[in-house]
Design a protein around this motif. Sequence first.
Motif, PDB file in Angstrom:
ATOM      1  N   MET A 517       0.826  -1.198   0.000  1.00 32.62           N
ATOM      2  CA  MET A 517       0.000   0.000   0.000  1.00 32.62           C
ATOM      3  C   MET A 517       0.862   1.250   0.000  1.00 32.62           C
ATOM      4  SD  MET A 517      -3.387  -0.697   2.237  1.00 32.62           S
ATOM      5  CE  MET A 517      -3.390   0.886   2.934  1.00 32.62           C
ATOM      6  N   GLN A 518       1.881   1.151   0.829  1.00 29.86           N
ATOM      7  CA  GLN A 518       2.791   2.302   0.889  1.00 29.86           C
ATOM      8  C   GLN A 518       3.406   2.564  -0.481  1.00 29.86           C
ATOM      9  OE1 GLN A 518       5.335   1.248   4.131  1.00 29.86           O
ATOM     10  NE2 GLN A 518       4.705   3.054   5.274  1.00 29.86           N
ATOM     11  N   GLU A 519       3.801   1.436  -1.112  1.00 25.49           N
ATOM     12  CA  GLU A 519       4.394   1.577  -2.455  1.00 25.49           C
ATOM     13  C   GLU A 519       3.392   2.191  -3.422  1.00 25.49           C
ATOM     14  OE1 GLU A 519       5.949  -2.263  -3.460  1.00 25.49           O
ATOM     15  OE2 GLU A 519       7.548  -2.003  -1.967  1.00 25.49           O
ATOM     16  N   LYS A 520       2.151   1.641  -3.315  1.00 28.40           N
ATOM     17  CA  LYS A 520       1.097   2.169  -4.180  1.00 28.40           C
ATOM     18  C   LYS A 520       0.933   3.651  -3.954  1.00 28.40           C
ATOM     19  CE  LYS A 520      -1.875  -1.798  -4.976  1.00 28.40           C
ATOM     20  NZ  LYS A 520      -3.046  -2.499  -4.475  1.00 28.40           N
ATOM     21  N   ILE A 521       0.904   3.992  -2.613  1.00 28.60           N
ATOM     22  CA  ILE A 521       0.735   5.410  -2.272  1.00 28.60           C
ATOM     23  C   ILE A 521       1.884   6.219  -2.884  1.00 28.60           C
ATOM     24  CG2 ILE A 521       0.869   7.028  -0.314  1.00 28.60           C
ATOM     25  CD1 ILE A 521      -0.794   4.808   1.238  1.00 28.60           C
ATOM     26  N   LYS A 522       3.081   5.586  -2.751  1.00 26.25           N
ATOM     27  CA  LYS A 522       4.243   6.284  -3.322  1.00 26.25           C
ATOM     28  C   LYS A 522       4.068   6.504  -4.819  1.00 26.25           C
ATOM     29  CE  LYS A 522       7.947   5.236  -0.137  1.00 26.25           C
ATOM     30  NZ  LYS A 522       8.974   4.249   0.177  1.00 26.25           N
ATOM     31  N   SER A 523       3.657   5.367  -5.470  1.00 22.74           N
ATOM     32  CA  SER A 523       3.487   5.482  -6.938  1.00 22.74           C
ATOM     33  C   SER A 523       2.411   6.513  -7.264  1.00 22.74           C
ATOM     34  CB  SER A 523       3.145   4.124  -7.546  1.00 22.74           C
ATOM     35  OG  SER A 523       1.818   3.790  -7.220  1.00 22.74           O
ATOM     36  N   LEU A 524       1.346   6.506  -6.421  1.00 23.45           N
ATOM     37  CA  LEU A 524       0.287   7.505  -6.601  1.00 23.45           C
ATOM     38  C   LEU A 524       0.856   8.910  -6.446  1.00 23.45           C
ATOM     39  CD1 LEU A 524      -2.797   5.976  -4.772  1.00 23.45           C
ATOM     40  CD2 LEU A 524      -2.768   6.816  -7.112  1.00 23.45           C
ATOM     41  N   GLU A 525       1.686   8.988  -5.427  1.00 23.62           N
ATOM     42  CA  GLU A 525       2.316  10.300  -5.172  1.00 23.62           C
ATOM     43  C   GLU A 525       3.112  10.755  -6.387  1.00 23.62           C
ATOM     44  OE1 GLU A 525       2.867  10.526  -0.319  1.00 23.62           O
ATOM     45  OE2 GLU A 525       4.429   9.563  -1.530  1.00 23.62           O
ATOM     46  N   SER A 526       3.905   9.733  -6.892  1.00 23.06           N
ATOM     47  CA  SER A 526       4.729  10.117  -8.073  1.00 23.06           C
ATOM     48  C   SER A 526       3.824  10.461  -9.273  1.00 23.06           C
ATOM     49  CB  SER A 526       5.696   8.987  -8.422  1.00 23.06           C
ATOM     50  OG  SER A 526       4.952   7.864  -8.782  1.00 23.06           O
ATOM     51  N   GLN A 527       2.707   9.708  -9.392  1.00 21.86           N
ATOM     52  CA  GLN A 527       1.749  10.004 -10.477  1.00 21.86           C
ATOM     53  C   GLN A 527       1.183  11.405 -10.317  1.00 21.86           C
ATOM     54  OE1 GLN A 527      -1.363   7.109 -10.796  1.00 21.86           O
ATOM     55  NE2 GLN A 527       0.052   5.472 -11.411  1.00 21.86           N
ATOM     56  N   GLU A 529       2.569  13.728  -8.666  1.00 23.65           N
ATOM     57  CA  GLU A 529       3.654  14.672  -8.987  1.00 23.65           C
ATOM     58  C   GLU A 529       3.746  14.891 -10.494  1.00 23.65           C
ATOM     59  OE1 GLU A 529       7.422  13.597  -7.173  1.00 23.65           O
ATOM     60  OE2 GLU A 529       6.491  13.855  -5.189  1.00 23.65           O
ATOM     61  N   ASN A 530       3.706  13.725 -11.211  1.00 21.87           N
ATOM     62  CA  ASN A 530       3.782  13.823 -12.692  1.00 21.87           C
ATOM     63  C   ASN A 530       2.644  14.687 -13.242  1.00 21.87           C
ATOM     64  OD1 ASN A 530       5.991  12.241 -12.734  1.00 21.87           O
ATOM     65  ND2 ASN A 530       4.881  10.341 -13.242  1.00 21.87           N
ATOM     66  N   LEU A 531       1.471  14.389 -12.669  1.00 25.33           N
ATOM     67  CA  LEU A 531       0.284  15.145 -13.110  1.00 25.33           C
ATOM     68  C   LEU A 531       0.467  16.629 -12.844  1.00 25.33           C
ATOM     69  CD1 LEU A 531      -2.695  12.888 -11.985  1.00 25.33           C
ATOM     70  CD2 LEU A 531      -2.327  13.761 -14.299  1.00 25.33           C
ATOM     71  N   LEU A 532       0.968  16.867 -11.643  1.00 24.38           N
ATOM     72  CA  LEU A 532       1.212  18.274 -11.291  1.00 24.38           C
ATOM     73  C   LEU A 532       2.180  18.900 -12.287  1.00 24.38           C
ATOM     74  CD1 LEU A 532       1.400  18.095  -7.387  1.00 24.38           C
ATOM     75  CD2 LEU A 532      -0.210  19.436  -8.733  1.00 24.38           C
ATOM     76  N   GLU A 533       3.202  18.093 -12.533  1.00 20.69           N
ATOM     77  CA  GLU A 533       4.242  18.526 -13.472  1.00 20.69           C
ATOM     78  C   GLU A 533       3.587  18.861 -14.830  1.00 20.69           C
ATOM     79  OE1 GLU A 533       8.425  18.830 -13.627  1.00 20.69           O
ATOM     80  OE2 GLU A 533       7.242  18.603 -11.788  1.00 20.69           O
ATOM     81  N   LYS A 534       2.767  17.868 -15.290  1.00 19.20           N
ATOM     82  CA  LYS A 534       2.093  18.052 -16.587  1.00 19.20           C
ATOM     83  C   LYS A 534       1.200  19.293 -16.565  1.00 19.20           C
ATOM     84  CE  LYS A 534       1.757  13.394 -18.493  1.00 19.20           C
ATOM     85  NZ  LYS A 534       0.880  12.233 -18.624  1.00 19.20           N
TER      86      LYS A 534
END
Length: 692
Positions: A517-527, A529-534
Amino acid sequence: MTRRHSPQSAPNIIKGNHCQACDKDVCFEKEVIQCRLCKDYLHAINCEGFTEHWVSSKTSFSSHILPALNNKRNSGTGRKRPGAVWYNCDCCETDIEKSDAVNEIDKVVILEQKIDSVQTNLRDEISELKNLIINLNNKSADDFSVNTNAQLEPSLTKNDNVWMDSQRTERLKHLIAVQKTDSGVKVDDGLDTNNTHLAMHSDDESSILADSKIMTLSIGATRGVVFESKHSSNKLREELQVSNNSVYIMSRRSQNWFRHGVPPPPQGDVTDERFSITFRCLKKQFSRSILLIGDSNTKEVNFGSGSGKVGQSFPGKRIRAAKVKDIDPQECTGYSNIFIMCGTNDLRSGMSNMKPEVLRKMVTESRSLSPPLISRDKSSVSEMDILYNRIDQQVELISVLKQRLDEMTKRWERSEAELEQQELERSKVQQSHNQIAIKYSNLEVRWRQLTENHKEMITLKDDYKEKCRSITDRLKKLEVGESAALAVEQRKYNDLQKTVAELQTSQKKHLSHQNSMQEKIKSLESQVENLLEKEKKLLEELQQDQLNHKVSVSQFELKLEDNDSLLAQSKNQNEKLKDQISDLTQQIINRGKIVQDKDEQVKRLQSEKKKSDETNKKLAKELADLTESVNGNRIVKDLREKLVDEKERYRRLEIELERFKTAAKEQLMKEQSVNKQLRHVSLDRERNMNSL
Ligand SMILES: O=C(O)CCC(=O)C(=O)O
Ligand SMILES: [Fe+2]
């Protein structure tokens, strides 16, 4: 066990006024005691005249019967209870003692001790009673007791000692009584009884038979006869108190080793007259021996063979004694015929009030009665004539003797009366002896009862033993059952351990799940972040586009003012811009979808969180159960600690999730505002286009 002594179940010894044991009527007030506990009536033997005393726990002979017999009250202050006889019977006492027992085994022990003590007491009582009976027997025979203390030959037993024969001694007593009256032994009235004594000596005359007994009868005051060893190597000295009408016996042989005598009474002691008569067995040749005791008047009589002597066939001796006190008893031993010649020196006529002719007659009669002790053989005729002549001369003396005889007769009568009195006392003693015998039989009855009780107690004890055995068996069985239960418990414990292991694995799974879950959350976070970036880029692009649009709009306006032809171009461009806007809108919609996805993800996460919450709760519950069932189990403790850690980590995760959610929300808001702006821009544009 039923109480055998209880008033309902067992008959009292006393029924009405009748004692069942003695089979005689008793005085209810004086001879009956009642156990104050079970209320049974018992025959209190011989306690007549006792209205108050404390009888100890048992009707023991010493504490109850004996004091009654001795006509004494029990003197112990704590024992007296005014106006009543206080008594607890043995059975009630036993009941009281039994009530102290803490368990059945203890009860058996107490009963056993009680039986022992009752047996001992009863045995003591019976032996005391026997002694008392023996003493009473002795007391009744006191009139003529046989004292064996002076038997110096230890080998002599009661059976082979003729003097131990009571019938014989009784006959002897009679004989002696006759002798007392017949002989009229002269006793000097002026005798100082407090100074009389008999010197130490041995009756060791050769005239006494070597293996015979010497017996001395005592009459009158009690005096001490001393016996002591003759030889220095053996320094024995014993004193024997000889009482009135008692005899003591010595052997002739003991005379070679011991001497005896009667010492004067201790200084200051006042004593009465005492006579002693000693019997000896003489050798045959001395059976007719003669002892002549007298004053100078007898000097002419000489015994022995040869001229001027009484003769060989009359063994004898003459001793000089002018007064009775001059007579040495030691010298008198061994003679079957003793003549005491009372000379005229001291005992004169005038003392007799008897008429001379009467006296003369008496003398003649006595002469005719005298046994032919001395046969007149030729050699002794003159001496015997002298002797008989002397008798003629002694009429006065004989009258004195007669007087003494009368006195002695009176004394004898007195002693007869005393004897009668003694006989009376003896019969009383006999009566009490009979009573004692009855009591003895009563005690025997009691003893039998106690034996029965004892038997019953033994059966009771056996019952208890049996119970104990069955309890032990049950205990053993229980022990076996307990081990089975232990095995079950062990199995439960093992199951619990398994559950703990399972819990541990599920915990692990939970952990890995949390990690994922933590990893998922991390990946979500990175997503995100990416979205924010985009978004950032899009915004920049949008801004750039807006700028470009503005520039192009202004250029277009300028151009529009100048050239309508450029309108189409401008329309085309507008179309392109429209396309671009629709692309942008599409992108924004897509982004919205992404945000929606994120939202869904968040929801999913929340439901997962809910589920994990529930799992946690379940785990906590299981843990609590585990804690209850396996209290103090180390593994569970560890697990609990781990769970706490996990909870902490989970809490932190939650906080992070919250933060992520707010960030996502903010992002969504921003996007929404961007969308709004975009919508405004496109609307403005459309309006512009329309206005164009
Ligand atoms: O009086 C006594 O008891 C002693 C008498 C005695 O020893 C004797 O006659 O030889
Ligand atoms: Fe003697």
